[in-house]
Design a protein around this motif. Structure first.
Motif, mmCIF file in Angstrom:
data_model
loop_
_atom_site.group_PDB
_atom_site.id
_atom_site.type_symbol
_atom_site.label_atom_id
_atom_site.label_comp_id
_atom_site.label_asym_id
_atom_site.label_seq_id
_atom_site.Cartn_x
_atom_site.Cartn_y
_atom_site.Cartn_z
ATOM 1 N N PHE A 18 0.843 -1.131 -0.035
ATOM 2 C CA PHE A 18 0.047 0.082 -0.193
ATOM 3 C C PHE A 18 0.948 1.208 -0.178
ATOM 4 C CE2 PHE A 18 -2.440 3.047 2.679
ATOM 5 C CZ PHE A 18 -3.144 3.750 1.582
ATOM 6 N N ALA A 19 1.743 1.185 0.653
ATOM 7 C CA ALA A 19 2.623 2.630 0.925
ATOM 8 C C ALA A 19 3.465 2.710 -0.579
ATOM 9 C CB ALA A 19 3.817 2.358 2.027
ATOM 10 N N SER A 20 3.823 1.504 -1.224
ATOM 11 C CA SER A 20 4.570 1.658 -2.464
ATOM 12 C C SER A 20 3.350 2.404 -3.326
ATOM 13 C CB SER A 20 5.009 0.392 -3.064
ATOM 14 O OG SER A 20 6.019 -0.061 -2.054
ATOM 15 N N GLN A 21 2.369 1.621 -3.344
ATOM 16 C CA GLN A 21 1.114 2.139 -4.529
ATOM 17 C C GLN A 21 1.018 3.463 -4.108
ATOM 18 O OE1 GLN A 21 -1.857 -0.738 -3.958
ATOM 19 N NE2 GLN A 21 -1.120 -2.105 -5.354
ATOM 20 N N LEU A 22 0.852 4.092 -2.932
ATOM 21 C CA LEU A 22 0.456 5.471 -2.531
ATOM 22 C C LEU A 22 1.645 6.233 -3.046
ATOM 23 C CD1 LEU A 22 -1.441 7.385 -0.895
ATOM 24 C CD2 LEU A 22 -0.128 6.726 1.054
ATOM 25 N N ALA A 23 2.940 6.034 -2.621
ATOM 26 C CA ALA A 23 4.002 6.810 -3.217
ATOM 27 C C ALA A 23 3.937 7.041 -4.755
ATOM 28 C CB ALA A 23 5.369 6.128 -2.631
ATOM 29 N N GLN A 24 3.707 5.856 -5.321
ATOM 30 C CA GLN A 24 3.713 5.999 -6.953
ATOM 31 C C GLN A 24 2.529 6.953 -7.447
ATOM 32 O OE1 GLN A 24 6.062 4.662 -8.997
ATOM 33 N NE2 GLN A 24 4.698 5.848 -10.756
ATOM 34 N N PHE A 47 6.621 0.437 -7.213
ATOM 35 C CA PHE A 47 7.097 1.814 -7.149
ATOM 36 C C PHE A 47 8.120 1.784 -8.204
ATOM 37 C CE2 PHE A 47 10.076 5.120 -5.250
ATOM 38 C CZ PHE A 47 8.955 6.250 -5.489
ATOM 39 N N GLU A 48 7.953 2.772 -9.197
ATOM 40 C CA GLU A 48 8.788 2.997 -10.344
ATOM 41 C C GLU A 48 10.149 3.635 -9.875
ATOM 42 O OE1 GLU A 48 6.718 4.737 -13.428
ATOM 43 O OE2 GLU A 48 5.284 3.098 -13.560
ATOM 44 N N GLY A 49 10.363 4.329 -8.914
ATOM 45 C CA GLY A 49 11.316 5.181 -8.483
ATOM 46 C C GLY A 49 12.534 4.236 -7.739
ATOM 47 N N GLU A 50 13.512 4.660 -7.341
ATOM 48 C CA GLU A 50 14.666 3.971 -6.566
ATOM 49 C C GLU A 50 14.137 3.734 -5.404
ATOM 50 O OE1 GLU A 50 19.023 4.701 -5.074
ATOM 51 O OE2 GLU A 50 17.918 6.348 -6.057
ATOM 52 N N ILE A 51 14.190 2.802 -4.578
ATOM 53 C CA ILE A 51 14.180 2.306 -3.339
ATOM 54 C C ILE A 51 15.631 2.052 -2.894
ATOM 55 C CG2 ILE A 51 13.160 0.366 -1.859
ATOM 56 C CD1 ILE A 51 11.192 -0.241 -3.903
ATOM 57 N N GLN A 52 15.691 2.880 -1.643
ATOM 58 C CA GLN A 52 17.018 2.933 -1.253
ATOM 59 C C GLN A 52 17.027 2.114 0.249
ATOM 60 O OE1 GLN A 52 18.535 6.828 -0.671
ATOM 61 N NE2 GLN A 52 20.547 6.070 0.286
ATOM 62 N N SER A 53 17.857 1.372 0.531
ATOM 63 C CA SER A 53 17.906 0.468 1.711
ATOM 64 C C SER A 53 18.985 0.734 2.698
ATOM 65 C CB SER A 53 18.099 -0.933 1.569
ATOM 66 O OG SER A 53 18.160 -1.812 2.629
ATOM 67 N N ILE A 164 -7.602 1.670 3.515
ATOM 68 C CA ILE A 164 -6.529 1.225 2.607
ATOM 69 C C ILE A 164 -7.095 1.639 1.234
ATOM 70 C CG2 ILE A 164 -7.478 -1.247 2.474
ATOM 71 C CD1 ILE A 164 -4.006 -1.744 2.871
ATOM 72 N N GLY A 165 -6.267 1.815 0.561
ATOM 73 C CA GLY A 165 -6.605 2.043 -1.266
ATOM 74 C C GLY A 165 -5.583 0.706 -1.914
ATOM 75 N N ILE A 166 -6.439 0.553 -3.052
ATOM 76 C CA ILE A 166 -5.630 -0.617 -3.675
ATOM 77 C C ILE A 166 -5.759 -0.145 -5.242
ATOM 78 C CG2 ILE A 166 -6.067 -2.171 -1.926
ATOM 79 C CD1 ILE A 166 -8.287 -3.290 -3.878
ATOM 80 N N HIS A 167 -4.761 -0.777 -5.971
ATOM 81 C CA HIS A 167 -5.061 -0.948 -7.362
ATOM 82 C C HIS A 167 -6.057 -2.256 -7.532
ATOM 83 C CE1 HIS A 167 -2.314 1.956 -9.086
ATOM 84 N NE2 HIS A 167 -1.589 1.833 -8.553
#
Length: 353
Positions: A18-24, A47-53, A164-167
């Motif tokens: 959900f966090a990734s979809q929301l961020a996108q 999420f299409e952007g960079e994910i930093q760990s 919550i929201g979803i695709h």
């Protein structure tokens, strides 16, 4: 606006997805969003952007000042205006790291669960109360989750419920002769897999047919697999790992089973509602709030194994009728869990801080 979403790990769990979809979706609205995870993982988040760990190796590393400073440098370089912690260890890590921020952004805790469930003593309660004092705002996934925080900690912060929201899964559910009893969720204690297997075995003994499919990942997976072998149920129960798009392997007839001990508002239930799949669940946490909106939900009193088995028997023998009722809720579910709608609710909340 520049926002950092802090997530626990790159994993197939509702909170991270959900966090990734929301961020996108926020990026499509013109915002700059950076995703940072505490622990490394291999799951391909949407999420299409960079994910930093940050590369934490264990939960003890959450208390490592070097990691707080490392994150503070990321925050400073990005010039973040908002940082949102999204479940797992992110809440306490963000609270601790905030002492090293040169310019403190607005800090938000997105509460997707039931915090009091995890408190074991008064010290933990006081510690989490301190973490909350470092936040500027709270978002809870259900009225139940919000009430839990308010009653446990009484925080003096802006606090809003955003479900919550979803695709919406774009799948065509094909027909199949044998009924599938489906569970999607992490192999963790609160998901109650051990009781689910006991319930399923008792249902089989009463003449209920079908195959139980367990989809997910987590620390209890090997124990679950061992339990299935010890009960000699390998031909009736499949234990799968994390699946990137689990609904693409689902056929009709399928029933979603959720015997969780506690839930905020699981994404899997929203996806099943949008697909018109019958659902049997314990009426716990935020799930019970959905019954008014979606009459097709079959909610059983918590820990009522006999009631759960009775519901399985009824659905097994009258599947077409339950499927018809579930399909009536599809369009309402698609509107209720629309991700773009949730984006604007979050943006509105951010603007008020």
């Amino acid at each position: 606006m520049k926002i950092i979403f802090l997530i626990h790990k790159q994993q197939a769990r509702g909170q991270e997805i959900f966090a990734s979809q929301l961020a996108q979706e926020l990026t499509t609205q013109g915002l700059e969003v950076k995703l940072v995870c505490l622990y490394s993982g291999l799951f391909d988040l949407p999420f299409e952007g960079e994910i930093q760990s940050l590369g934490l190796k264990s939960s003890k590393a959450v208390w490592n000042p070097k990691k707080w400073k490392e994150f503070a440098k990321i925050v400073s370089a990005f010039d973040a205006e908002i940082i949102q912690a999204n479940g797992g260890d992110t809440f306490k890590f963000l609270a601790l790291a905030s002492f090293f921020f040169i310019k403190k952004p607005k800090l938000i805790f997105n509460n997707g669960g039931v915090m009091s469930y995890y408190l074991r003593n008064d010290f933990q309660k006081q510690l989490n109360s301190f973490f909350l004092s470092r936040m500027n705002g709270l978002v809870s996934v259900s009225k139940y989750s919000k009430s839990d925080i308010e009653n446990t900690f009484n925080p003096k912060l802006p606090h809003q419920v955003i479900t919550i929201g979803i695709h919406i899964p774009e799948v065509q559910l094909v027909g199949h002769q044998k009924l599938t009893w489906l569970h999607i969720g992490g192999f963790t204690p609160e998901k109650n897999h051990f009781s689910l297997i006991e319930i399923f075995q008792k249902a089989l003994n009463l003449g209920v047919g079908g195959h139980l499919q367990l989809v997910g990942d987590g620390p209890l997976m090997q124990e679950i697999e061992r339990m299935v072998r010890e009960k000699n149920l390998q031909s009736q129960i499949s234990v799968q790992g994390a699946v990137p798009a689990p609904w693409h392997i689902v056929s009709i007839p399928t029933v979603l089973l959720l015997p969780s001990l506690i839930e905020g508002m699981p994404a899997v239930i929203s996806e099943a509602l949008c697909l018109g799949i019958p659902i049997i669940s314990y009426g716990i946490g935020g799930i019970q709030e959905l019954k008014k909106e979606f009459p097709s939900l079959i909610l059983i009193d918590p820990n009522d194994d006999a009631g759960f088995i009775e519901a399985m028997n009824s659905v097994y023998n009258n599947y077409e009728e339950y499927l018809r009722m579930s399909r009536k809720d599809i369009e309402k579910a698609k509107a209720f869990f629309n991700l773009k709608k949730k984006v604007f609710e979050f943006l509105n909340f951010y603007s008020q801080l």
